[in-house]
Design a protein around this motif. Structure first.
Motif, short mmCIF file in Angstrom:
data_model
loop_
_atom_site.label_atom_id
_atom_site.label_comp_id
_atom_site.label_asym_id
_atom_site.label_seq_id
_atom_site.Cartn_x
_atom_site.Cartn_y
_atom_site.Cartn_z
N ASP A 135 -18.73 -9.63 -1.58
CA ASP A 135 -17.78 -10.41 -1.14
C ASP A 135 -17.55 -11.49 -2.12
OD1 ASP A 135 -15.74 -12.26 0.01
OD2 ASP A 135 -16.88 -12.14 1.97
N THR A 155 -21.43 -1.06 2.35
CA THR A 155 -20.41 -1.70 2.22
C THR A 155 -19.93 -2.65 3.48
OG1 THR A 155 -19.02 0.07 2.69
CG2 THR A 155 -19.51 -0.33 0.36
N ARG A 194 -19.23 -6.73 3.15
CA ARG A 194 -18.13 -7.37 3.79
C ARG A 194 -18.67 -8.66 4.62
NH1 ARG A 194 -16.41 -2.02 4.52
NH2 ARG A 194 -14.80 -1.31 2.99
N GLU A 195 -19.79 -8.51 5.28
CA GLU A 195 -20.30 -9.55 6.06
C GLU A 195 -21.03 -10.71 5.10
OE1 GLU A 195 -19.61 -9.99 9.39
OE2 GLU A 195 -18.60 -7.88 9.11
N GLY A 196 -20.94 -10.48 3.77
CA GLY A 196 -21.43 -11.57 2.94
C GLY A 196 -22.87 -11.86 2.78
N GLY A 253 -11.30 -5.83 0.29
CA GLY A 253 -11.94 -7.28 0.28
C GLY A 253 -13.15 -7.48 -0.79
N LEU A 254 -13.58 -6.31 -1.17
CA LEU A 254 -14.98 -6.27 -2.05
C LEU A 254 -14.58 -6.06 -3.43
CD1 LEU A 254 -17.25 -3.73 0.04
CD2 LEU A 254 -17.14 -6.40 0.11
#
Length: 304
Positions: free
Chosen positions: A176, A233, A237-239, A257-258
């Motif tokens: 992210d 992945t 996405r959750e960082g 978004g990555l």
């Protein structure tokens, strides 16, 4: 006496060992529990020692049972291969192909070739096992698989195993960009400063990554372990970390978004098809390899 041992007794023994239950083994073999128990008792009497510990809630192997299990599996696999061989000699093409694969091969020829085998050789049952490279290679060496698709390990393959290339690729970093500021390319030293999401230690992809990190004098903190790149992945996405995944994996087609960066130094990966050459290939494996060779020849012609 050992030479009087029946294949059916070994079949029931392996079923109980796998299911850890006489009841479930009986259901799997479509016989009564009393039949399973009688066969196992007879086998134990032949061998002169108990094969199962029946004292717990689940049935467990004794030391003698652990010794017998790999021999029993090899006997059953050899009998199945012999049946398939004589069916092929009679022009019937029956039997089973036991093949293993890891993730990330959806875009390769493997699904297509297994589909062709199913359509063109309907008498051959295909049994597909999914696991990481280390366990798949072990299953191949034990005779429980005829072939497997694995990532080429860091160490040399056993001399009894041959390999054919499937595809090559590299590991990449996916993350992210709102959480991690990583330039192109990302160094392994820089990755060592962040939590990493990657494959389990039984995966040759992870072995390659760890070896590359050691060569750079760093240790990666792999906090999240998943063999499925889709899950890797999802965590990214959750960082919670930086996913280090095979760049050719179809799951990286959906980044949402990555950001993706190459890794420096590059960590190359080769996916290969492996099978044993110290034993005669059974008829189902020969049929699959014939399709494989046809595909390989066509692929080389297209690439020329």
């Amino acid at each position: 006496m050992l030479w009087a041992m029946e294949l059916r007794s070994l079949e029931y023994f392996v079923a109980v060992a796998d299911e850890r239950s006489f009841t479930r083994a009986a259901q799997l073999c479509h016989v009564t529990q009393s039949t399973i128990s009688a066969q196992i008792s007879g086998l134990e009497k032949q061998l002169g020692e108990p094969l199962f510990d029946r004292s717990g809630r689940e049935v467990g192997l004794t030391e003698g049972g652990q010794v017998l299990l790999p021999y029993a599996r090899r006997c059953l696999a050899a009998a199945a291969d012999a049946r398939a061989e004589f069916s092929a000699r009679a022009g019937l093409e029956r039997g089973e192909l036991r093949i293993g694969t890891g993730g990330g091969v959806e875009h390769t020829a493997i699904p297509e070739l297994l589909g062709r085998l199913h359509r063109e050789r309907p008498g051959i049952d295909i049994h597909l096992v999914e696991a990481t490279s280390g366990p798949l290679l072990d299953l191949l060496l034990q005779g429980r698989l005829h072939a497997a698709v694995i990532a080429r390990p860091v160490e040399a393959l056993p001399p009894t195993v041959t390999a054919a290339p499937l595809f090559t690729g590299r590991l990449v970093a996916a993350f992210d960009p709102a959480v991690y500021r990583l330039d192109e390319p990302v160094s392994l030293a820089e990755l060592a400063g962040h939590p990493v999401i990657s494959y389990p230690t039984t995966s040759a992809l992870r072995t390659r990554l760890d070896a590359a990190a050691r060569d750079q004098g760093v240790t990666l903190a792999v906090n999240y372990v998943a063999n499925d790149v889709r899950l890797q992945t999802a965590f990214a996405r959750e960082g919670v970390g930086v996913a280090v995944s095979l760049g050719a994996d179809p799951a990286l087609g959906d980044l949402r978004g990555l950001a993706v960066r190459s890794i420096s130094p590059a960590v190359p990966i080769e996916k290969i098809l492996v099978w044993r050459t110290d034993i005669v290939a059974c008829a189902p494996l020969r049929a699959f390899l014939a399709l494989w060779n046809e595909w390989s020849t066509d692929d080389e012609r297209r690439s020329a």
